[in-house]
Design an enzyme around this catalytic site. Structure first.
Site, short mmCIF file in Angstrom:
data_model
loop_
_atom_site.label_atom_id
_atom_site.label_comp_id
_atom_site.label_asym_id
_atom_site.label_seq_id
_atom_site.Cartn_x
_atom_site.Cartn_y
_atom_site.Cartn_z
N PHE A 128 0.86 -1.18 0.00
CA PHE A 128 0.00 0.00 0.00
C PHE A 128 0.89 1.23 0.00
O PHE A 128 2.11 1.12 0.20
CB PHE A 128 -0.86 -0.01 1.27
N GLN B 74 -8.44 14.39 4.19
CA GLN B 74 -7.77 13.60 3.15
C GLN B 74 -8.62 13.50 1.88
O GLN B 74 -9.79 13.15 1.93
CB GLN B 74 -7.50 12.19 3.66
N HIS C 296 -8.78 11.30 -1.31
CA HIS C 296 -8.27 10.03 -1.82
C HIS C 296 -7.97 10.20 -3.30
O HIS C 296 -8.79 10.73 -4.04
CB HIS C 296 -9.30 8.92 -1.61
N GLU D 249 -6.78 1.98 -2.90
CA GLU D 249 -5.34 2.11 -3.14
C GLU D 249 -4.73 0.73 -3.45
O GLU D 249 -3.69 0.63 -4.11
CB GLU D 249 -4.73 2.67 -1.85
N ARG E 97 -0.92 9.38 0.10
CA ARG E 97 -2.13 9.85 -0.59
C ARG E 97 -2.10 11.34 -0.90
O ARG E 97 -2.55 11.77 -1.96
CB ARG E 97 -3.35 9.54 0.26
N HIS F 173 -12.35 12.17 1.41
CA HIS F 173 -12.37 10.78 1.85
C HIS F 173 -12.33 10.61 3.37
O HIS F 173 -13.09 9.83 3.92
CB HIS F 173 -11.14 10.07 1.24
N ARG G 150 -3.19 10.58 6.57
CA ARG G 150 -3.30 9.19 6.99
C ARG G 150 -2.78 8.24 5.91
O ARG G 150 -3.03 8.46 4.73
CB ARG G 150 -4.77 8.84 7.29
#
Lengths: 231, 593
Positions: free
Chosen positions: B122, B243, B245, B258, B289, B356, B400
Site C-alpha cells: 500500500f 484527506q 483520496h 489504493e 495519498r 475521503h 493518513r
C-alpha cells in the site's frame, strides 16, 4: 422520466397509495437512488433508507417494477416507465419505502452467525489454504439487504418459522469455514420441517441478489452436509 | 416533551456509533460483563466501516520482511510529523495481535499458499525505515471493511450487546462538575426522545465526508459526534487536515481502493504518461495519498487531464490480467461495471482526488480519553471517550496512510474499552444529570418540532446542504490560498447564519428523515466552519493541507496541533508529542517518496 412511488404515513393515511412523480433531465447514468433523492428534495415527506450509494451497506433494498433490488445499483435508463417503486414485499411497512426488518434480523441472529471455536486458539492466525478460503467466496459478501428473503414465497408463507435465504446463506458461511467447530450444532439447529426444509428451490433469491450470491446453492450444500452427517 | 416525562434508560457505558470502533469497544466491555448500550442511526452493518476496501496494516511479515518499528516510521513520516509518536508506537506495536484476534473471530482474510493471511503493498509503506516497498496491508479481497464490520457485529451478537438500532444521538448531557453522563437520543421510528444515562460515553460516530460535494463517503457521514463535542464546549483538533483520496471515480466519488495500485495498477495522463514517476521517483504510484492527490490535481490544472473536459486522469489496471483483477479486486470490478459500464480488465478507470477521510477530530490520548487544554497542560473530560475517525489521537497527523484507519478503529476501540473498565471500577455510581444541560439538548432537538420551527422557509435542508458542499469543494479543496479561504470562511459563516431560515415540511413522528437531515445539516455547518477556519489560520503546507501561498512545511512555527472552539470560532494550539513510549523519536526531516 415518470415514477410511481408507494406512499404511506400511518399518522395521516388510511391506506397506502401510489404517487406520480416526474423528473426532467435524467442522464443515462442516473441510478434509481439518485432519482429518489431528487424526489426527496421536491417532497421532504418522502421516506426511504439509503446510505453508501455503492451497493455495500445494504440499506436501500426496494421493489422496483415488481423485482427486488438495491436502488443505488440500478440505472433508471434501464427500467420500463413509469418506474414503480414499492417497499420490499411481505414486511410490515413503517412508512413509505421503509419496512420493519426485525423478523429478518431475528432469523439472522438465530443461526448463530459467528465463528465458533472450542479448541485453544494459536498465537498467530489459523492456517487456512487458499482452497479452503475459496469456499467462503459467494457467502461472506452478503450485505443483509433482505432482497432475497423478502422475495421468497416460502418466507411469505412461514415468516416466523422459515429462516429464509439470507440467514441460511449465513449458516452455510460458517459451516463452510475450515476454522469453525460447531458443525453438528449448526446442522441440528436447522433440522425439522420449517427452518430450512421450507426451501423449495424457487430461486427468486438467486435472481434478485444484488451481490450475485446463490443462497439456493448454499441451502443445497447444507442439505448435503446433513445427509453426510446421517450416514 | 419536558424533562420530567422524558423516558430514561441506564447503562454503564453508552457507545454512540456502530462502526468498527464502536463495535470493538462494545465487545471489549460486553465480554467483561459491563452493561453496555450501542446507539446507531443505522442498523450496525450499514455503518461506513463496511465500505473500507483495501485492508488493515500490521507488520505480520507474511509476504515481505517487516516489523512494527518500520510501520511506525512510515506512519510518522506519512503524518508529515504531526502525528503523536506515543500513540503511533502504541498502535503499530498492537497491530499484529489485533489482526490475529480478528482472524480468530472469523474475518475471512485472503490467504497465501502457506495458509497465512495475504498482505498487499500500500502507499507510503517501506522496509527498514524508508527502503524498499513493504507489503503490510492484510486484506480480505477488496472488501476488508465489510469483512471486519460484519465479524465485529457477529461477535457482539454472541456477547449479547444491547443495541439501539436507528436511534439518532442529539447531544451529550453532563453534570455541573463537567462529567459526561450519556446522551439525549431520538428513536427514528417513533420520533420519541430518550435519555440514555451512562457512567461513561464513547463517541465513535465516524467522519464528516459529507462536507464535500464529491466524496467517497456514505450519506450518513455527517460528523455528528464531532459536532456534539463542539456543542459541549470541547475543541476539535487539526480539522484543516482532510484527506482527498487520489482515486475516487471521477465526478461520482465511489472509492477505488489504493490496493488497485498496490496490486500493480498505475495512473496515466492524457498523453498516456505514467506521471507519478515525475512526482515520486522512488515510490511512484504508491507515494502517500496527499502526494498522489496533489500530483493528479496538478496534471489536470496544467492541462494534461483526460476526457472531454480534461478534468481527470486514468487508473490503468488491464495489464494485471483478468484473473488477478477478479480474484484480488472483485469489488471494484463490480463497482466499475455497475457505475461506469467499464470493465477494468479492458479499459482504464477515470479517477480524481475525492474527499475521503477526516484526519482531525475530538482530541484524545492513546487511552481514548477525550482531553482538553487546562492551564499549561491538559486534562481528560471525566466519562467521555472517542475513537476512530471522529477522534484525533493523533495517529494520522496531517495525512493518513492507507490501511491505517481499520487499524486505528480496532486498536483504539479496544484501548478505550479497557480504560472504560478501569473508570467504571473507580466510578461505581450514576451521577445526577444537570437539568440545564438536558434542557439545552431538548431545546436543540425541538428546534425542528411543529410550532417551534420558526424558520421563515426561505431555505431548505437539501438546498443549503448542496450549497455547503459546493462551497467546501470550491474554497477548501486540495490546494488552498489565503484569499480563497477567507472568501470560503465568509461563505460558510453566512450559511451558518442562514440556518435560522430553514423550515422543514415534515413534522411527522414516524420515521421522519426530514428532521434527521436537518439535525445532520446543523452538524455539518459547524464542522465546515471548523475546517475552513483551521485551514485559514495554518500558514504552512503540511500533509493534506497544501497552501499555495505557504508552500513549505514550517516546523519552527507550525509543528503543533490546531484546536478550534465553537464559542467565538476561537483557535488554540498544543504541542505535538514527539516522544514515543519506549523507542527513540523520529525527528522531522524533509519528506520525499
Amino acid at each position: 422520466m415518470r415514477f410511481k412511488i408507494y406512499r404511506y404515513n400511518p399518522e395521516k393515511d388510511q391506506k397506502p397509495y401510489m404517487q406520480d412523480f416526474v423528473i426532467d433531465n435524467v442522464t443515462d447514468d442516473m441510478m434509481l437512488r439518485d432519482a429518489l433523492l431528487i424526489i426527496k428534495a421536491q417532497d421532504e415527506t418522502f421516506t426511504f433508507r439509503h446510505s453508501c450509494g455503492e451497493g455495500v451497506c445494504g440499506s436501500d433494498a426496494v421493489n422496483i417494477n415488481g423485482t427486488n433490488g438495491l436502488a443505488c445499483k440500478i440505472r433508471c435508463s434501464e427500467l420500463k416507465q413509469p418506474i414503480e417503486v414499492r417497499p420490499v414485499p411481505s414486511m410490515p411497512v413503517i412508512r413509505d419505502l421503509v419496512v420493519d426488518m426485525e423478523q429478518f434480523y431475528h432469523h439472522y441472529r438465530a443461526v448463530k452467525p459467528y465463528l465458533t471455536v472450542t479448541d485453544p486458539v494459536p498465537e498467530v492466525e489459523f492456517r487456512q489454504t487458499p482452497e479452503q478460503r475459496e469456499k467462503l467466496d459467494g457467502l461472506y459478501e452478503c450485505i443483509l439487504c433482505g432482497c432475497c428473503t423478502t422475495s421468497c414465497p416460502s418466507f411469505w408463507w412461514n415468516p416466523d418459522k422459515f429462516r429464509g435465504p439470507a440467514a441460511l446463506l449465513q449458516a452455510y458461511r460458517f459451516l463452510a469455514d475450515s476454522r469453525d467447530q460447531a458443525t453438528a450444532e449448526r446442522l441440528q439447529e436447522l433440522d425439522g420441517p420449517y427452518r430450512m426444509f421450507r426451501c423449495h428451490s424457487i430461486m427468486n433469491c438467486v435472481n434478485v441478489c444484488p451481490k450475485g450470491l446463490n443462497p439456493t446453492e448454499a441451502i443445497h450444500s447444507i442439505k448435503k452436509l446433513m445427509v453426510k452427517d446421517l450416514v | 416533551m419536558s424533562i420530567e416525562n422524558l423516558e430514561r434508560r441506564r447503562f454503564d457505558t453508552l457507545v454512540i456509533g456502530a462502526g468498527g470502533g464502536g463495535l470493538r469497544s462494545a465487545l471489549q466491555l460486553a465480554e467483561d460483563d459491563a452493561h453496555v448500550a450501542v446507539v446507531s442511526k443505522v442498523f450496525p452493518t450499514r455503518s461506513h466501516t463496511v465500505a473500507a476496501q483495501g485492508g488493515m496494516n500490521a507488520a505480520l511479515a507474511n509476504v515481505l520482511p517487516d516489523n512494527w518499528h518500520w510501520h511506525m516510521y512510515d506512519t510518522v513520516k506519512g503524518s508529515d510529523y504531526l502525528g503523536d509518536q506515543d500513540a503511533i508506537e502504541y498502535m503499530c506495536r498492537a497491530a499484529s495481535h489485533l489482526v490475529y484476534e480478528l482472524e480468530h473471530q472469523g474475518v475471512p482474510f485472503s490467504r497465501m499458499d502457506s495458509g497465512k493471511i495475504y498482505q498487499r503493498p500500500f502507499g507510503g509503506q517501506s522496509q527498514n525505515f524508508g527502503g524498499e516497498q513493504a507489503a503490510r496491508t492484510c486484506a480480505a479481497a477488496d472488501r476488508t471493511g465489510h469483512a471486519i464490520l460484519h465479524t465485529l457485529y457477529q461477535q457482539n451478537i454472541r456477547a449479547k450487546t444491547h443495541f439501539f438500532d436507528e436511534y439518532f444521538a442529539v447531544d451529550l448531557v453532563k453534570d455541573k462538575d463537567g462529567f459526561i453522563l450519556g446522551a439525549l437520543v431520538l428513536e427514528i421510528e417513533t420520533g420519541q426522545p430518550l435519555l440514555i444515562e451512562a457512567k461513561t460515553t464513547l463517541l465513535a460516530t465516524g467522519g464528516a465526508g459529507q462536507l464535500f460535494r464529491t466524496n467517497t463517503n456514505a450519506h450518513i457521514n455527517t460528523g455528528d459526534g464531532l459536532a456534539m463535542a463542539l456543542r459541549a464546549g470541547i475543541p476539535l483538533q487539526d480539522m484543516e487536515f482532510f484527506q482527498f483520496h487520489p482515486t475516487g471515480i471521477a465526478g461520482k466519488g465511489m472509492l477505488i481502493t489504493e490496493g488497485a495500485r498496490g496490486e500493480g495498477g498505475y495512473l496515466v495522463n492524457k498523453d498516456g504518461e505514467r506521471f507519478m514517476e515525475r512526482y515520486a521517483p522512488h515510490a511512484k504510484d504508491l507515494a502517500s495519498r496527499d502526494v498522489v492527490s496533489r500530483a493528479i490535481a496538478t496534471e489536470v490544472r496544467e492541462g494534461r487531464g483526460c476526457g472531454r473536459n480534461a478534468d481527470h486522469v486514468m487508473l490503468k489496471l488491464d495489464h494485471l490480467g483478468r484473473d488477478v483483477l477478479y480474484t484480488r479486486l472483485p469489488g471494484i470490478c463490480d463497482m466499475s461495471k455497475t457505475f461506469l459500464h467499464i470493465d477494468p480488465a479492458e479499459e482504464p478507470i477515470p479517477v480524481f482526488p475525492t474527499a475521503h477521510y477526516t484526519m482531525g477530530g475530538i482530541p484524545t490520548n492513546r487511552f481514548g480519553q477525550v482531553v482538553v487544554p487546562v492551564d499549561q497542560g491538559e486534562e481528560s473530560i471525566p466519562g467521555l471517550y472517542a475513537v476512530g475517525e471522529c477522534a484525533c489521537v493523533s495517529v494520522h497527523g496531517a495525512n493518513r496512510l492507507g490501511g491505517n484507519s481499520l487499524l486505528d478503529i480496532v486498536v483504539f476501540g479496544r484501548a478505550a474499552g479497557n480504560d472504560i473498565k478501569k473508570y467504571l471500577k473507580n466510578n461505581r455510581h450514576h451521577r445526577q444529570i444537570d437539568d440545564e444541560s438536558l434542557e439545552q439538548a431538548l431545546t436543540h432537538l425541538q428546534r425542528w418540532d411543529k410550532g417551534k420551527d420558526l424558520g421563515d422557509g426561505s431555505e431548505t435542508v437539501s438546498g443549503l446542504r448542496a450549497e455547503l458542499q459546493k462551497t467546501m469543494e470550491d474554497y477548501c479543496s486540495v490546494f488552498r490560498t489565503e484569499d480563497v479561504l477567507k472568501e470560503g470562511l465568509d461563505k460558510v459563516l453566512a450559511l451558518e447564519n442562514r440556518m435560522k431560515n430553514v423550515r422543514i415540511s415534515d413534522y411527522s413522528k414516524v420515521f421522519n428523515t426530514a428532521r434527521i437531515e436537518a439535525l445532520e445539516l446543523e452538524n455539518l455547518v459547524d464542522l465546515a466552519v471548523a475546517t475552513v477556519k483551521s485551514a485559514l489560520e495554518r500558514q504552512e503546507s503540511r500533509g493534506a493541507h497544501s497552501r499555495i501561498d505557504y508552500p513549505e512545511r514550517d516546523d519552527v512555527s507550525w509543528l503543533k496541533h490546531s484546536l478550534y472552539y465553537k464559542d467565538g470560532h476561537r483557535m488554540d494550539y498544543k504541542p505535538v508529542t514527539l516522544k514515543p513510549v519506549s523507542v527513540e523519536s523520529f525527528p522531522p526531516k524533509p519528506r520525499v517518496y
